[in-house]
Design a protein around this motif. Sequence first.
Motif, PDB file in Angstrom:
ATOM      1  N   ARG A   1      -1.516  -4.370  -0.776  1.00 34.34           N
ATOM      2  CA  ARG A   1      -0.935  -5.024  -1.937  1.00 34.34           C
ATOM      3  C   ARG A   1      -1.058  -4.122  -3.161  1.00 34.34           C
ATOM      4  O   ARG A   1      -1.985  -3.312  -3.268  1.00 34.34           O
ATOM      5  N   GLN A   2      -0.107  -4.314  -4.060  1.00 32.22           N
ATOM      6  CA  GLN A   2      -0.075  -3.494  -5.263  1.00 32.22           C
ATOM      7  C   GLN A   2       0.227  -4.376  -6.464  1.00 32.22           C
ATOM      8  O   GLN A   2       1.318  -4.948  -6.566  1.00 32.22           O
ATOM      9  N   ALA A   3      -0.754  -4.484  -7.339  1.00 31.46           N
ATOM     10  CA  ALA A   3      -0.569  -5.217  -8.580  1.00 31.46           C
ATOM     11  C   ALA A   3       0.082  -4.292  -9.611  1.00 31.46           C
ATOM     12  O   ALA A   3       0.003  -3.061  -9.484  1.00 31.46           O
ATOM     13  N   PRO A   4       0.732  -4.849 -10.631  1.00 32.24           N
ATOM     14  CA  PRO A   4       1.409  -4.028 -11.638  1.00 32.24           C
ATOM     15  C   PRO A   4       0.456  -3.028 -12.283  1.00 32.24           C
ATOM     16  O   PRO A   4      -0.637  -3.394 -12.727  1.00 32.24           O
ATOM     17  N   GLY A   5       0.869  -1.781 -12.289  1.00 33.76           N
ATOM     18  CA  GLY A   5       0.085  -0.737 -12.920  1.00 33.76           C
ATOM     19  C   GLY A   5      -1.135  -0.286 -12.148  1.00 33.76           C
ATOM     20  O   GLY A   5      -1.930   0.511 -12.654  1.00 33.76           O
ATOM     21  N   LYS A   6      -1.278  -0.757 -10.916  1.00 35.02           N
ATOM     22  CA  LYS A   6      -2.451  -0.405 -10.122  1.00 35.02           C
ATOM     23  C   LYS A   6      -2.026   0.242  -8.823  1.00 35.02           C
ATOM     24  O   LYS A   6      -0.872   0.186  -8.427  1.00 35.02           O
ATOM     25  N   GLU A   7      -2.983   0.847  -8.148  1.00 35.87           N
ATOM     26  CA  GLU A   7      -2.658   1.502  -6.883  1.00 35.87           C
ATOM     27  C   GLU A   7      -2.537   0.471  -5.767  1.00 35.87           C
ATOM     28  O   GLU A   7      -2.995  -0.666  -5.878  1.00 35.87           O
ATOM     29  N   ARG A   8      -1.903   0.911  -4.703  1.00 32.52           N
ATOM     30  CA  ARG A   8      -1.721   0.060  -3.538  1.00 32.52           C
ATOM     31  C   ARG A   8      -3.025   0.030  -2.736  1.00 32.52           C
ATOM     32  O   ARG A   8      -3.550   1.079  -2.347  1.00 32.52           O
TER      33      ARG A   8
ATOM     34  N   GLY B   1       6.684 -14.333   0.561  1.00 40.05           N
ATOM     35  CA  GLY B   1       6.075 -14.380  -0.760  1.00 40.05           C
ATOM     36  C   GLY B   1       6.665 -15.496  -1.605  1.00 40.05           C
ATOM     37  O   GLY B   1       7.658 -16.129  -1.241  1.00 40.05           O
ATOM     38  N   GLY B   2       6.047 -15.725  -2.761  1.00 41.45           N
ATOM     39  CA  GLY B   2       6.540 -16.751  -3.657  1.00 41.45           C
ATOM     40  C   GLY B   2       5.606 -16.977  -4.818  1.00 41.45           C
ATOM     41  O   GLY B   2       4.627 -16.243  -5.000  1.00 41.45           O
ATOM     42  N   LEU B   3       5.921 -18.008  -5.592  1.00 45.41           N
ATOM     43  CA  LEU B   3       5.110 -18.400  -6.746  1.00 45.41           C
ATOM     44  C   LEU B   3       4.330 -19.660  -6.383  1.00 45.41           C
ATOM     45  O   LEU B   3       4.943 -20.677  -6.014  1.00 45.41           O
TER      46      LEU B   3
ATOM     47  N   ASP C   1      -4.914 -12.371  -6.804  1.00 45.26           N
ATOM     48  CA  ASP C   1      -4.179 -12.013  -5.592  1.00 45.26           C
ATOM     49  C   ASP C   1      -2.717 -11.682  -5.895  1.00 45.26           C
ATOM     50  O   ASP C   1      -1.989 -11.255  -4.998  1.00 45.26           O
ATOM     51  N   THR C   2      -2.307 -11.876  -7.127  1.00 52.53           N
ATOM     52  CA  THR C   2      -0.934 -11.581  -7.504  1.00 52.53           C
ATOM     53  C   THR C   2      -0.629 -10.104  -7.311  1.00 52.53           C
ATOM     54  O   THR C   2      -1.334  -9.245  -7.834  1.00 52.53           O
ATOM     55  N   ALA C   3       0.423  -9.829  -6.553  1.00 56.20           N
ATOM     56  CA  ALA C   3       0.783  -8.446  -6.237  1.00 56.20           C
ATOM     57  C   ALA C   3       2.036  -8.449  -5.373  1.00 56.20           C
ATOM     58  O   ALA C   3       2.463  -9.501  -4.889  1.00 56.20           O
ATOM     59  N   VAL C   4       2.586  -7.273  -5.190  1.00 49.62           N
ATOM     60  CA  VAL C   4       3.591  -7.078  -4.144  1.00 49.62           C
ATOM     61  C   VAL C   4       2.833  -6.721  -2.873  1.00 49.62           C
ATOM     62  O   VAL C   4       1.996  -5.813  -2.881  1.00 49.62           O
ATOM     63  N   TYR C   5       3.130  -7.433  -1.818  1.00 53.95           N
ATOM     64  CA  TYR C   5       2.450  -7.232  -0.536  1.00 53.95           C
ATOM     65  C   TYR C   5       3.365  -6.452   0.400  1.00 53.95           C
ATOM     66  O   TYR C   5       4.536  -6.814   0.589  1.00 53.95           O
TER      67      TYR C   5
ATOM     68  N   GLY D   1       7.226  -1.535   5.232  1.00 46.26           N
ATOM     69  CA  GLY D   1       8.246  -2.501   4.872  1.00 46.26           C
ATOM     70  C   GLY D   1       8.522  -2.450   3.382  1.00 46.26           C
ATOM     71  O   GLY D   1       7.893  -1.691   2.637  1.00 46.26           O
ATOM     72  N   GLN D   2       9.435  -3.299   2.922  1.00 47.58           N
ATOM     73  CA  GLN D   2       9.911  -3.221   1.550  1.00 47.58           C
ATOM     74  C   GLN D   2       9.062  -3.999   0.548  1.00 47.58           C
ATOM     75  O   GLN D   2       9.240  -3.813  -0.638  1.00 47.58           O
ATOM     76  N   GLY D   3       8.153  -4.835   1.008  1.00 42.53           N
ATOM     77  CA  GLY D   3       7.306  -5.581   0.090  1.00 42.53           C
ATOM     78  C   GLY D   3       7.837  -6.964  -0.232  1.00 42.53           C
ATOM     79  O   GLY D   3       9.049  -7.187  -0.271  1.00 42.53           O
ATOM     80  N   THR D   4       6.914  -7.887  -0.469  1.00 39.46           N
ATOM     81  CA  THR D   4       7.267  -9.242  -0.869  1.00 39.46           C
ATOM     82  C   THR D   4       6.319  -9.655  -1.996  1.00 39.46           C
ATOM     83  O   THR D   4       5.110  -9.414  -1.919  1.00 39.46           O
ATOM     84  N   GLN D   5       6.866 -10.281  -3.036  1.00 36.66           N
ATOM     85  CA  GLN D   5       6.088 -10.603  -4.222  1.00 36.66           C
ATOM     86  C   GLN D   5       5.313 -11.898  -4.033  1.00 36.66           C
ATOM     87  O   GLN D   5       5.889 -12.916  -3.627  1.00 36.66           O
ATOM     88  N   VAL D   6       4.037 -11.852  -4.354  1.00 32.04           N
ATOM     89  CA  VAL D   6       3.185 -13.038  -4.375  1.00 32.04           C
ATOM     90  C   VAL D   6       2.669 -13.190  -5.799  1.00 32.04           C
ATOM     91  O   VAL D   6       2.053 -12.271  -6.343  1.00 32.04           O
ATOM     92  N   THR D   7       2.931 -14.347  -6.380  1.00 34.14           N
ATOM     93  CA  THR D   7       2.463 -14.630  -7.740  1.00 34.14           C
ATOM     94  C   THR D   7       1.651 -15.916  -7.723  1.00 34.14           C
ATOM     95  O   THR D   7       2.142 -16.947  -7.256  1.00 34.14           O
ATOM     96  N   VAL D   8       0.417 -15.830  -8.205  1.00 31.52           N
ATOM     97  CA  VAL D   8      -0.480 -16.979  -8.213  1.00 31.52           C
ATOM     98  C   VAL D   8      -0.776 -17.326  -9.664  1.00 31.52           C
ATOM     99  O   VAL D   8      -1.353 -16.522 -10.399  1.00 31.52           O
ATOM    100  N   SER D   9      -0.382 -18.514 -10.056  1.00 33.48           N
ATOM    101  CA  SER D   9      -0.622 -18.944 -11.432  1.00 33.48           C
ATOM    102  C   SER D   9      -1.939 -19.711 -11.520  1.00 33.48           C
ATOM    103  O   SER D   9      -2.360 -20.366 -10.558  1.00 33.48           O
TER     104      SER D   9
END
Length: 124
Positions: A37-44, A8-10, A88-92, A115-123
């Motif tokens: 994937r799980q975005a903030p405040g949303k379900e996986r 993951g990454g920015l 697409d921004t979320a923890v995957y 697994g523990q999840g990896t953060q993907v942030t798309v600006s």
Amino acid sequence: VQLQASGGGLVQAGDSLRLSCAASGRGFLRQIVGWFRQAPGKERLFVSAITWNNISTSSDSVKGRFTISRDNRKSTVYLQMNSLKPEDTAVYYCAASSPRLRFDFESRGAYSYWGQGTQVTVSS
């Protein structure tokens, strides 16, 4: 089976990323592996999944942009993500399960290992 997600990454909109899900432990060869994937405040939510013999399925939101693949020699499943969008921004998370009849690829409850999840942030 233990799973480790990474990659993951920015990034900016339109860029690409490749996520990896490395498995350890016995039995990976026969496992179905999925990405959620799980975005903030949303379900996986389901993203994509692949069987031991490379049959894959993906959600409509990523079809044509994301590709799942696996390398059984390396016990790793990949999620190639192209044309990334801010939504697409979320923890995957990657997940795995032994195959069974009528397996519901899109159901979180169908998977036994996570697994523990990896953060993907798309600006934008």
